[in-house]
Design a protein around this motif. Sequence first.
Motif, mmCIF file in Angstrom:
data_model
loop_
_atom_site.group_PDB
_atom_site.id
_atom_site.type_symbol
_atom_site.label_atom_id
_atom_site.label_comp_id
_atom_site.label_asym_id
_atom_site.label_seq_id
_atom_site.Cartn_x
_atom_site.Cartn_y
_atom_site.Cartn_z
ATOM 1 N N UNK A 129 0.856 -1.185 0.000
ATOM 2 C CA UNK A 129 0.000 0.000 0.000
ATOM 3 C C UNK A 129 0.892 1.235 0.000
ATOM 4 N N UNK A 130 0.607 2.160 -0.893
ATOM 5 C CA UNK A 130 1.330 3.435 -0.894
ATOM 6 C C UNK A 130 0.459 4.447 -0.159
ATOM 7 N N UNK A 131 0.923 4.861 1.012
ATOM 8 C CA UNK A 131 0.170 5.813 1.828
ATOM 9 C C UNK A 131 0.299 7.215 1.252
ATOM 10 N N UNK A 132 -0.476 8.137 1.801
ATOM 11 C CA UNK A 132 -0.426 9.534 1.360
ATOM 12 C C UNK A 132 0.970 10.107 1.589
ATOM 13 N N UNK A 133 1.555 9.860 2.749
ATOM 14 C CA UNK A 133 2.898 10.371 3.032
ATOM 15 C C UNK A 133 3.936 9.754 2.099
ATOM 16 N N UNK A 134 3.798 8.469 1.808
ATOM 17 C CA UNK A 134 4.723 7.822 0.883
ATOM 18 C C UNK A 134 4.575 8.412 -0.521
ATOM 19 N N UNK A 135 3.334 8.669 -0.917
ATOM 20 C CA UNK A 135 3.090 9.275 -2.225
ATOM 21 C C UNK A 135 3.701 10.677 -2.288
#
Length: 152
Positions: free
Chosen positions: A120-126
């Motif tokens: 899962x790519x989180x908002x912070x990771x994105x």
Amino acid sequence: MAEIGSYLKKHTEALVKDVGIEAACELTGKSKATLGRYYSDNSEHLDRFMPVDAVARLEQASSYPHVTSALAELKNITLSHGSPKANSERQGGVNADVIALSQRFAMLMTEYQEAIEDGIITVNEAKRLLRETVALQQVLIDMKLHLQEEST
């Protein structure tokens, strides 16, 4: 249309954060709450966007033209950031750009690997991936300018 709005709001948020919320308030004459509404994805603010004059003022103070770049990308247009005259003071040349490009790409791939470890790519990771992508884009622009300088 909702996807375009969401895309522009994300870039508007990046622009405000690049300049800093306090400085953005001063430059635009808008409150923190008003600026927040421009990039809010809450349903009551979905049709609210930052005025073009405010974008222009903020982009003049920012390190990168976030919203202008987003608009160009939506139209499939490539922009060059800065002018050859302004960038002629940059150190190195194409060889230094190739090294910087390799390093930036490695950093992007590292961020990507960390982001997808759990699937899962989180908002912070994105956001981190976006920052690395913008940095990589800047290296490519510098490289383009060096190549243009060498070809003239």
